[in-house]
Design a protein around this motif. Structure first.
Motif, PDB file in Angstrom:
ATOM      1  N   THR A   3     -15.347   7.747  -0.139  1.00 42.15           N
ATOM      2  CA  THR A   3     -14.296   6.960  -0.762  1.00 42.15           C
ATOM      3  C   THR A   3     -13.932   5.864   0.225  1.00 42.15           C
ATOM      4  OG1 THR A   3     -13.448   8.880  -1.916  1.00 42.15           O
ATOM      5  CG2 THR A   3     -11.970   7.008  -1.731  1.00 42.15           C
ATOM      6  N   ALA A   4     -14.025   4.624  -0.199  1.00 41.63           N
ATOM      7  CA  ALA A   4     -13.723   3.502   0.688  1.00 41.63           C
ATOM      8  C   ALA A   4     -12.349   2.948   0.362  1.00 41.63           C
ATOM      9  CB  ALA A   4     -14.769   2.409   0.527  1.00 41.63           C
ATOM     10  N   VAL A   5     -11.584   2.684   1.409  1.00 38.85           N
ATOM     11  CA  VAL A   5     -10.289   2.018   1.296  1.00 38.85           C
ATOM     12  C   VAL A   5     -10.470   0.665   1.964  1.00 38.85           C
ATOM     13  CG1 VAL A   5      -7.870   2.074   1.999  1.00 38.85           C
ATOM     14  CG2 VAL A   5      -9.034   4.193   1.352  1.00 38.85           C
ATOM     15  N   SER A   6     -10.148  -0.403   1.241  1.00 36.19           N
ATOM     16  CA  SER A   6     -10.450  -1.737   1.743  1.00 36.19           C
ATOM     17  C   SER A   6      -9.283  -2.698   1.640  1.00 36.19           C
ATOM     18  CB  SER A   6     -11.612  -2.341   0.939  1.00 36.19           C
ATOM     19  OG  SER A   6     -12.721  -1.502   0.926  1.00 36.19           O
ATOM     20  N   PHE A   7      -9.251  -3.646   2.587  1.00 38.93           N
ATOM     21  CA  PHE A   7      -8.428  -4.836   2.511  1.00 38.93           C
ATOM     22  C   PHE A   7      -9.425  -5.998   2.432  1.00 38.93           C
ATOM     23  CE2 PHE A   7      -5.094  -2.185   3.695  1.00 38.93           C
ATOM     24  CZ  PHE A   7      -5.138  -1.747   5.018  1.00 38.93           C
ATOM     25  N   TRP A  61     -14.745   4.416  -5.192  1.00 42.37           N
ATOM     26  CA  TRP A  61     -15.556   5.624  -5.113  1.00 42.37           C
ATOM     27  C   TRP A  61     -16.561   5.561  -6.252  1.00 42.37           C
ATOM     28  CZ3 TRP A  61     -15.639  10.180  -8.329  1.00 42.37           C
ATOM     29  CH2 TRP A  61     -16.446  11.201  -7.805  1.00 42.37           C
ATOM     30  N   ASP A  62     -17.831   5.647  -5.901  1.00 41.26           N
ATOM     31  CA  ASP A  62     -18.890   5.476  -6.896  1.00 41.26           C
ATOM     32  C   ASP A  62     -18.697   4.115  -7.561  1.00 41.26           C
ATOM     33  OD1 ASP A  62     -20.909   7.333  -6.994  1.00 41.26           O
ATOM     34  OD2 ASP A  62     -19.922   8.627  -8.456  1.00 41.26           O
ATOM     35  N   VAL A  63     -18.571   4.108  -8.876  1.00 40.10           N
ATOM     36  CA  VAL A  63     -18.339   2.856  -9.606  1.00 40.10           C
ATOM     37  C   VAL A  63     -16.865   2.700  -9.974  1.00 40.10           C
ATOM     38  CG1 VAL A  63     -20.691   2.749 -10.505  1.00 40.10           C
ATOM     39  CG2 VAL A  63     -18.912   3.929 -11.813  1.00 40.10           C
ATOM     40  N   ASN A  64     -16.021   3.612  -9.526  1.00 36.40           N
ATOM     41  CA  ASN A  64     -14.592   3.582  -9.848  1.00 36.40           C
ATOM     42  C   ASN A  64     -13.834   2.764  -8.813  1.00 36.40           C
ATOM     43  OD1 ASN A  64     -15.152   5.495 -11.915  1.00 36.40           O
ATOM     44  ND2 ASN A  64     -15.111   7.086 -10.375  1.00 36.40           N
ATOM     45  N   ALA A  65     -12.769   2.115  -9.252  1.00 34.46           N
ATOM     46  CA  ALA A  65     -11.962   1.307  -8.338  1.00 34.46           C
ATOM     47  C   ALA A  65     -10.504   1.372  -8.770  1.00 34.46           C
ATOM     48  CB  ALA A  65     -12.443  -0.139  -8.367  1.00 34.46           C
ATOM     49  N   ALA A  66      -9.614   1.268  -7.787  1.00 28.50           N
ATOM     50  CA  ALA A  66      -8.178   1.243  -8.065  1.00 28.50           C
ATOM     51  C   ALA A  66      -7.496   0.398  -7.003  1.00 28.50           C
ATOM     52  CB  ALA A  66      -7.589   2.654  -8.072  1.00 28.50           C
ATOM     53  N   LYS A  67      -6.326  -0.094  -7.348  1.00 33.95           N
ATOM     54  CA  LYS A  67      -5.517  -0.893  -6.431  1.00 33.95           C
ATOM     55  C   LYS A  67      -4.121  -0.290  -6.390  1.00 33.95           C
ATOM     56  CE  LYS A  67      -3.883  -5.689  -5.971  1.00 33.95           C
ATOM     57  NZ  LYS A  67      -4.039  -7.047  -6.545  1.00 33.95           N
ATOM     58  N   PHE A  68      -3.565  -0.166  -5.159  1.00 33.84           N
ATOM     59  CA  PHE A  68      -2.227   0.378  -4.965  1.00 33.84           C
ATOM     60  C   PHE A  68      -1.432  -0.550  -4.064  1.00 33.84           C
ATOM     61  CE2 PHE A  68      -4.612   4.069  -6.165  1.00 33.84           C
ATOM     62  CZ  PHE A  68      -3.725   4.835  -6.898  1.00 33.84           C
ATOM     63  N   TRP A  69      -0.207  -0.858  -4.456  1.00 35.89           N
ATOM     64  CA  TRP A  69       0.715  -1.605  -3.606  1.00 35.89           C
ATOM     65  C   TRP A  69       1.212  -0.674  -2.516  1.00 35.89           C
ATOM     66  CZ3 TRP A  69      -0.035  -6.392  -4.594  1.00 35.89           C
ATOM     67  CH2 TRP A  69      -0.280  -6.826  -5.891  1.00 35.89           C
ATOM     68  N   LEU A  70       1.473  -1.205  -1.323  1.00 33.30           N
ATOM     69  CA  LEU A  70       1.839  -0.353  -0.185  1.00 33.30           C
ATOM     70  C   LEU A  70       3.312  -0.398   0.202  1.00 33.30           C
ATOM     71  CD1 LEU A  70      -1.206  -0.985   2.182  1.00 33.30           C
ATOM     72  CD2 LEU A  70      -0.738   1.033   0.779  1.00 33.30           C
ATOM     73  N   ASP A  71       3.999  -1.518   0.025  1.00 29.84           N
ATOM     74  CA  ASP A  71       5.390  -1.605   0.485  1.00 29.84           C
ATOM     75  C   ASP A  71       6.240  -0.506  -0.134  1.00 29.84           C
ATOM     76  OD1 ASP A  71       5.035  -3.752   2.262  1.00 29.84           O
ATOM     77  OD2 ASP A  71       5.159  -5.178   0.610  1.00 29.84           O
ATOM     78  N   SER A  72       6.170  -0.384  -1.412  1.00 32.25           N
ATOM     79  CA  SER A  72       6.764   0.725  -2.140  1.00 32.25           C
ATOM     80  C   SER A  72       5.600   1.271  -2.958  1.00 32.25           C
ATOM     81  CB  SER A  72       7.890   0.232  -3.052  1.00 32.25           C
ATOM     82  OG  SER A  72       8.386   1.286  -3.824  1.00 32.25           O
ATOM     83  N   VAL A  73       4.976   2.331  -2.480  1.00 30.53           N
ATOM     84  CA  VAL A  73       3.693   2.758  -3.050  1.00 30.53           C
ATOM     85  C   VAL A  73       3.782   2.860  -4.563  1.00 30.53           C
ATOM     86  CG1 VAL A  73       1.954   4.579  -3.149  1.00 30.53           C
ATOM     87  CG2 VAL A  73       2.992   3.963  -0.963  1.00 30.53           C
ATOM     88  N   SER A  74       2.910   2.100  -5.209  1.00 33.28           N
ATOM     89  CA  SER A  74       2.823   2.160  -6.665  1.00 33.28           C
ATOM     90  C   SER A  74       1.419   1.767  -7.098  1.00 33.28           C
ATOM     91  CB  SER A  74       3.872   1.259  -7.322  1.00 33.28           C
ATOM     92  OG  SER A  74       3.687  -0.087  -6.944  1.00 33.28           O
ATOM     93  N   PHE A  75       1.036   2.297  -8.223  1.00 28.81           N
ATOM     94  CA  PHE A  75      -0.273   2.048  -8.810  1.00 28.81           C
ATOM     95  C   PHE A  75      -0.279   0.655  -9.420  1.00 28.81           C
ATOM     96  CE2 PHE A  75      -2.637   2.388 -12.890  1.00 28.81           C
ATOM     97  CZ  PHE A  75      -3.912   2.438 -12.370  1.00 28.81           C
ATOM     98  N   ARG A  78       0.157  -0.406   8.749  1.00 26.34           N
ATOM     99  CA  ARG A  78      -0.256  -0.861  10.092  1.00 26.34           C
ATOM    100  C   ARG A  78      -1.639  -1.507  10.027  1.00 26.34           C
ATOM    101  NH1 ARG A  78       2.106   3.853  11.758  1.00 26.34           N
ATOM    102  NH2 ARG A  78       0.103   4.949  11.841  1.00 26.34           N
ATOM    103  N   GLY A  79      -2.543  -0.903   9.285  1.00 33.40           N
ATOM    104  CA  GLY A  79      -3.881  -1.459   9.129  1.00 33.40           C
ATOM    105  C   GLY A  79      -3.843  -2.826   8.466  1.00 33.40           C
ATOM    106  N   TRP A  80      -2.999  -2.986   7.436  1.00 35.56           N
ATOM    107  CA  TRP A  80      -2.833  -4.276   6.763  1.00 35.56           C
ATOM    108  C   TRP A  80      -2.339  -5.320   7.767  1.00 35.56           C
ATOM    109  CZ3 TRP A  80      -3.553  -6.277   1.811  1.00 35.56           C
ATOM    110  CH2 TRP A  80      -2.919  -7.495   1.548  1.00 35.56           C
ATOM    111  N   ASP A  81      -1.300  -4.971   8.507  1.00 40.40           N
ATOM    112  CA  ASP A  81      -0.737  -5.901   9.488  1.00 40.40           C
ATOM    113  C   ASP A  81      -1.761  -6.282  10.549  1.00 40.40           C
ATOM    114  OD1 ASP A  81       1.714  -6.019   8.202  1.00 40.40           O
ATOM    115  OD2 ASP A  81       2.613  -4.457   9.463  1.00 40.40           O
ATOM    116  N   GLU A  82      -2.501  -5.308  11.049  1.00 42.68           N
ATOM    117  CA  GLU A  82      -3.521  -5.598  12.071  1.00 42.68           C
ATOM    118  C   GLU A  82      -4.620  -6.489  11.506  1.00 42.68           C
ATOM    119  OE1 GLU A  82      -4.912  -1.830  13.542  1.00 42.68           O
ATOM    120  OE2 GLU A  82      -2.931  -1.318  14.352  1.00 42.68           O
ATOM    121  N   PHE A  83      -5.048  -6.223  10.281  1.00 40.43           N
ATOM    122  CA  PHE A  83      -6.127  -6.989   9.661  1.00 40.43           C
ATOM    123  C   PHE A  83      -5.718  -8.442   9.444  1.00 40.43           C
ATOM    124  CE2 PHE A  83      -8.520  -8.449   5.873  1.00 40.43           C
ATOM    125  CZ  PHE A  83      -9.799  -8.351   6.381  1.00 40.43           C
TER     126      PHE A  83
END
Length: 85
Positions: free
Chosen positions: A17-21, A36-50, A77-82
């Motif tokens: 499962t890959a998590v990407s910015f 993951w496989d051919v599936n994809a999703a996006k989640f907001w991080l500040d206030s976690v939501s789908f 932290r990863g977002w900020d560093e990236f």
């Protein structure tokens, strides 16, 4: 979502499962892309939501969201560093 590119941050678990910015997402609020496989999703991080999904089932989205909530601080932290390094 297209394939992985050199302008992206990726973290993966043993189940492939890959998590990407993506560099092109700089102007958006902090979020992750989960693939993951051919599936994809996006989640907001500040206030976690789908945000969106292609292929994941509802129960899978719920499980992924719980993981994102559990790792929210690390992902932010990863977002900020990236984007700020």
């Amino acid at each position: 979502m297209s394939g992985l590119d050199e302008h992206a941050y990726h973290a993966a678990d043993p189940v492939t499962t890959a998590v990407s910015f993506y560099a092109g997402d700089r102007e958006e609020s902090a979020h992750i892309h989960v693939e993951w496989d051919v599936n994809a999703a996006k989640f907001w991080l500040d206030s976690v939501s789908f945000a969106s999904s292609g292929g994941f089932r509802r129960n899978e989205i719920g499980g992924i969201q719980r993981l994102v909530e559990w790792h929210q601080a690390e992902l932010l932290r990863g977002w900020d560093e990236f984007f700020n390094d």
